[in-house]
Design a protein around this motif. Structure first.
Motif, PDB file in Angstrom:
ATOM      1  N   LEU A 139       2.105  -1.490   3.399  1.00  0.00           N
ATOM      2  CA  LEU A 139       1.724  -1.871   2.037  1.00  0.00           C
ATOM      3  C   LEU A 139       2.548  -3.059   1.547  1.00  0.00           C
ATOM      4  N   VAL A 140       3.789  -3.129   2.008  1.00  0.00           N
ATOM      5  CA  VAL A 140       4.693  -4.191   1.543  1.00  0.00           C
ATOM      6  C   VAL A 140       4.518  -5.470   2.356  1.00  0.00           C
ATOM      7  N   LEU A 141       4.461  -5.312   3.665  1.00  0.00           N
ATOM      8  CA  LEU A 141       4.346  -6.472   4.544  1.00  0.00           C
ATOM      9  C   LEU A 141       2.887  -6.861   4.718  1.00  0.00           C
ATOM     10  N   ARG A 142       2.633  -8.118   4.721  1.00  0.00           N
ATOM     11  CA  ARG A 142       1.255  -8.581   4.868  1.00  0.00           C
ATOM     12  C   ARG A 142       0.784  -8.389   6.303  1.00  0.00           C
ATOM     13  N   GLY A 143      -0.442  -7.978   6.422  1.00  0.00           N
ATOM     14  CA  GLY A 143      -1.031  -7.789   7.738  1.00  0.00           C
ATOM     15  C   GLY A 143      -2.426  -7.226   7.599  1.00  0.00           C
ATOM     16  N   GLU A 144      -3.220  -7.375   8.635  1.00  0.00           N
ATOM     17  CA  GLU A 144      -4.618  -6.941   8.587  1.00  0.00           C
ATOM     18  C   GLU A 144      -4.742  -5.511   9.095  1.00  0.00           C
ATOM     19  N   GLY A 145      -5.318  -4.637   8.280  1.00  0.00           N
ATOM     20  CA  GLY A 145      -5.583  -3.269   8.692  1.00  0.00           C
ATOM     21  C   GLY A 145      -6.954  -3.164   9.342  1.00  0.00           C
ATOM     22  N   SER A 146      -7.421  -1.936   9.499  1.00  0.00           N
ATOM     23  CA  SER A 146      -8.731  -1.723  10.116  1.00  0.00           C
ATOM     24  C   SER A 146      -9.253  -0.354   9.719  1.00  0.00           C
ATOM     25  N   ARG A 147     -10.455  -0.317   9.198  1.00  0.00           N
ATOM     26  CA  ARG A 147     -11.078   0.963   8.857  1.00  0.00           C
ATOM     27  C   ARG A 147     -11.901   1.502  10.026  1.00  0.00           C
ATOM     28  N   GLU A 148     -12.406   0.591  10.832  1.00  0.00           N
ATOM     29  CA  GLU A 148     -13.324   0.975  11.897  1.00  0.00           C
ATOM     30  C   GLU A 148     -12.698   1.964  12.875  1.00  0.00           C
ATOM     31  N   LEU A 149     -11.402   1.780  13.199  1.00  0.00           N
ATOM     32  CA  LEU A 149     -10.754   2.600  14.209  1.00  0.00           C
ATOM     33  C   LEU A 149      -9.933   3.737  13.604  1.00  0.00           C
ATOM     34  N   THR A 150     -10.291   4.138  12.389  1.00  0.00           N
ATOM     35  CA  THR A 150      -9.631   5.261  11.733  1.00  0.00           C
ATOM     36  C   THR A 150     -10.561   6.464  11.654  1.00  0.00           C
ATOM     37  N   LEU A 151     -10.030   7.568  11.154  1.00  0.00           N
ATOM     38  CA  LEU A 151     -10.840   8.764  10.941  1.00  0.00           C
ATOM     39  C   LEU A 151     -12.043   8.452  10.065  1.00  0.00           C
ATOM     40  N   TRP A 152     -11.821   7.678   9.021  1.00  0.00           N
ATOM     41  CA  TRP A 152     -12.886   7.397   8.058  1.00  0.00           C
ATOM     42  C   TRP A 152     -13.977   6.541   8.696  1.00  0.00           C
ATOM     43  N   GLY A 153     -13.573   5.577   9.492  1.00  0.00           N
ATOM     44  CA  GLY A 153     -14.563   4.772  10.201  1.00  0.00           C
ATOM     45  C   GLY A 153     -15.327   5.585  11.227  1.00  0.00           C
TER      46      GLY A 153
END
Length: 521
Positions: free
Chosen positions: A487-501
């Motif tokens: 949350l603090v450090l900038r970077g790209e997450g991913s929803r596709e490879l999570t439980l929700w995706g």
């Protein structure tokens, strides 16, 4: 050689020959990495479950569980119950997810989520931990069988190691699975034979033994205190939950089992079967230790002064009270447990070496070349395991202590890394690495200052909790720090490879299938 030892040796030799024969039977089919590493994804669910069961039940289990219940109570069984809890919570999601998210290596997933570095870290952590485990299992097998039979510890290590390398090298995962099936069957037979002897030989029978054990609280599962500084039920539950969460989400030996099944449904059934077989076997080994305790008290038979540890009581009973034929059968089960664990680890380390390292360094290499590299890795790591076990046999325990210290540091946090990747869409590589580094530091501090500073004494800053909590803390630190840092450090997450995706993908797939059926009708 006396008659009893000749009988035992003949049975063990025949058993080892059968396992090698299974490897030879499957040798001609090993023509691709898909066949060699994941058995062409064609293994029936029940066989996969038996293989998983045989992989989890090691030679260490066969000796440690009776020793623990002989010396104390059944508290060591508590972590095992958590395997059912982990499957109940996550099995239906995690198993099909891995079957569709990765090719052959579990650590491919961490690479997709957090980059190459995370994949390399998790692969090396797995390889280091399991290579060390192979050496320790082989060493303890040699030590145990040597004390029972008088056979050379070094000869046992070399013969068992060589036979395991041979059938794993030539037969691939198919040989590993089907030798595991044989091992599982032999182990169950051995357990019931030992229980029958204990019931027949104990004065007053099983009823008297159980009554005496119950009166002395030998069936207790431990203290219900909320303290985290002692091995209470709470501590053992936490330890067991995170231990099996790591096994089922970040351990190649189990994730690879998901991949070899024919279908998602058979994979889920196989995993359930494996877990349901493990729990009663753990309980039966606990029962063996408790009945041994009752036997020596009710019979009045004195134990030799040379027996210094509770772990030595079970092998002594086998060598002095059980028929050579049945002792040989149980020795075969003990050999098989060690060989099954080693074979599985060798094949899985080769998978990790090929998929996570060789193919990335040589992306243009043919599958035939990758297969040859995998076989070479099986041979190299197998031989190194033998050397490591031989070194342990001559170390008088110092190397064994060093092994536990190093692996507890290196392998910490992988369940936390999986939870971060799978549950947190905003988690990114920078956050993950912050969690990994801090988890390693905290785990190293806890391990080195454990037991009032047994290795490094920092006084009031020594680790204050029970040793079982070290792994739990490592996983939690990685997850919490990784999430906050993301949350603090900038970077790209991913929803596709999570439980929700994954849940969204399943809903879309189910909807598409329903529409297709409706159109056909």
């Amino acid at each position: 050689m006396n008659h009893a030892l000749a009988v035992e040796l003949s049975i063990v030799a025949a058993y080892v020959a059968v396992l090698v024969g299974i490897g030879i039977f499957f040798a001609r089919r090993q023509t691709s990495t898909d066949t060699y590493f994941v058995a062409s994804r064609s293994v029936p669910g029940w066989a996969m479950g038996m293989s998983m069961f045989a992989t989890i039940i090691t030679a260490v289990t066969v000796i440690a569980y009776p020793g623990a219940s002989y010396a104390g109570n059944w508290s060591l069984l508590v972590p095992g119950f958590m395997v059912l809890g982990v499957l109940a919570v996550a099995g239906a999601i995690i198993i099909p997810f891995f079957r569709h998210a990765v090719g052959m290596s579990a650590y491919e997933y961490f690479g997709k989520r957090f980059g190459t570095g995370a994949r390399v870290y998790s692969s090396l952590a797995f390889a280091a931990g399991h290579f060390s485990k192979m050496g320790v299992v082989l060493y303890l097998l040699g030590l145990t069988v040597g004390s029972m039979t008088g056979w050379s510890v070094y000869a046992i290590i070399c013969v068992v190691g060589a036979a395991t390398i041979l059938y794993t090298l030539i037969g691939g995962m198919q040989a590993v699975v089907w030798t595991d099936v044989v091992q599982g069957i032999v182990l169950w037979i051995g357990i019931f034979i030992v229980l029958a002897y204990l019931w027949m030989l104990t004065p007053g029978g099983a009823r008297a033994a159980i009554a005496l054990a119950a009166a002395n609280h030998k069936f207790s599962l431990g203290s219900m205190s909320l303290s985290l500084s002692k091995p209470t039920v709470l501590v053992l539950c936490l330890y067991g939950f995170f231990f099996y969460l790591q096994k089922y989400t970040a351990d190649q030996t189990l994730v690879q089992r998901y991949l070899i099944a024919r279908t998602d449904r058979e994979a889920l059934r196989g995993v359930g079967l494996g877990a349901l077989l493990c729990v009663p076997v753990w309980a039966l080994f606990m029962l063996i230790g408790t009945l041994l305790w009752a036997f020596y008290r009710l019979s009045g038979e004195a134990l030799p002064a040379t027996l210094k540890k509770a772990d030595e009581i079970f092998p002594y009973f086998l060598s002095t009270h059980v028929s050579p034929v049945f002792t040989g059968l149980f020795l075969a089960a003990l050999f098989g447990a060690a060989m099954s664990s080693m074979a599985s680890d060798l094949n899985c380390i080769a998978v990790v070496g090929v998929e996570d390292f060789f193919r990335r360094l040589r992306p243009d290499a043919t599958d035939a070349k990758a297969l040859r590299v995998g076989k070479v890795m099986v041979a190299i790591f197998g031989v190194l395991t033998i050397f490591f076990a031989v070194e342990l046999a001559g170390s008088k325990g110092t190397a064994l202590s060093l092994y536990f210290t190093i692996t507890s540091i290196v392998a910490g946090g992988l369940a936390g890394l999986f939870l971060l990747a799978f549950l947190c869409p905003r988690a990114n590589p920078r956050g993950a690495w912050a969690g990994i580094v801090l988890s390693l530091l905290v785990t190293a501090w806890a391990t080195l200052t454990l037991d009032h500073g047994s290795i490094v004494n920092l006084g009031r800053w020594n680790y204050p909790l029970n040793s079982y909590m070290i792994g739990v803390i490592g996983h939690i630190v990685l997850f919490v720090v990784g999430y906050i840092a993301s949350l603090v450090l900038r970077g790209e997450g991913s929803r596709e490879l999570t439980l929700w995706g994954w849940l969204q993908h399943r809903r879309e797939t189910a909807l598409a299938e329903a529409n297709a059926i409706a159109q056909k009708s």
